[in-house]
Write an enzyme that holds these catalytic residues in place. Sequence first.
Site, PDB file in Angstrom:
ATOM      1  CG  HIS A  56      48.957 -35.989 -87.311  1.00 43.68           C
ATOM      2  ND1 HIS A  56      47.860 -35.534 -86.616  1.00 43.68           N
ATOM      3  CD2 HIS A  56      49.508 -36.978 -86.553  1.00 43.68           C
ATOM      4  CE1 HIS A  56      47.755 -36.206 -85.480  1.00 43.68           C
ATOM      5  NE2 HIS A  56      48.734 -37.090 -85.422  1.00 43.68           N
ATOM      6  CG  HIS A 218      46.639 -37.423 -81.494  1.00 43.42           C
ATOM      7  ND1 HIS A 218      47.670 -36.757 -80.859  1.00 43.42           N
ATOM      8  CD2 HIS A 218      47.213 -38.208 -82.425  1.00 43.42           C
ATOM      9  CE1 HIS A 218      48.828 -37.129 -81.384  1.00 43.42           C
ATOM     10  NE2 HIS A 218      48.573 -38.005 -82.338  1.00 43.42           N
TER      11      HIS A 218
END
Length: 330
Positions: A56, A218
């Site tokens: 991320h 995700h």
Amino acid sequence: MKRLMNAVDTLLDESLDGLAAAHADILELGAERKFVRRKVLTPGKVALISGGGAGHEPLHAGFVGAGMLDAACPGQVFTSPTPDQMVAAIEAVDTGAGCLLIVKNYEGDVMNFEMAGELAVADGRTVETVVTNDDVAVPKSTWSTGRRGVAGTLVVEKIVGAAAEQLAPLEALRDLGREVNERTRSFGVALTPCTVPAAGKPTFTLAPDEMEVGVGIHGEPGRRRSKLASADAIADEMLGAILDDLAAPAGSQCLLLVNGFGGTPLMELYLMVNAARRILAGRGMTATRYLTGSLVTSLDMAGCSITVTALDERLTRLWDAPVKTAALSW
């Protein structure tokens, strides 16, 4: 999928070493790379600690520094860091005023941070927690009970980080973090899947003319899969869901964050900024602060999220306060 790496097993460690070397003036690695911490701590300041799976970037390690986090714990790609990492971070950056844990609402993160907090409290430390759950796309997802914590986490970390620099006490920072979370809503759309290095294949499949509406960071499924639409139509649906849920009064001022997922050019992100600000104006809101870029990513996924935070004078001042991290600096 081609990647710049030596081996899957060393990808995170080597990336962390590079981050620490490139920003050695503001941060350093903890023992065994369990956490990234600010190089210089402020005695008597509440320590802000966050973390989550890699993939991320720059969230969270890229937001360690003056005006934001004191430490961040990186897990393997899309995998929560472990409680021992978090305990080590707490011990390293707690200067006596207590620690605030900022946790995205994913089950692994929540469980492990809760366990770490309990261990720290048993050791005599003072710990409070803010859980972010700004995603309005779905009520629950593959990895969360309730709404997911996504790009709004950045907004919480910045505003609370500014207040921490002003030596606000722990309970006040906890309450501020929860208030900012309540004032913040996000929604994401994916145009392509992402590919986890260890798996070597996309996390899901989209046809060339499809998009995933309401995707998580995700690659988790969203509200639905649909045909690719125009940028204006995508922004209208995203902001419709955000503003209906936020229910801010007409005339409100807001922060508009347009966040890329890792595979979207800035040209397209700024186009989405332009579409979003027009839609906000049509709904009686004025974007007085902007942030644009790939800041809470999902590896190489194409697409973006939009985050809106309803501002008041105090929150605006805290947002504007100085910050110096690897990823944000003003």
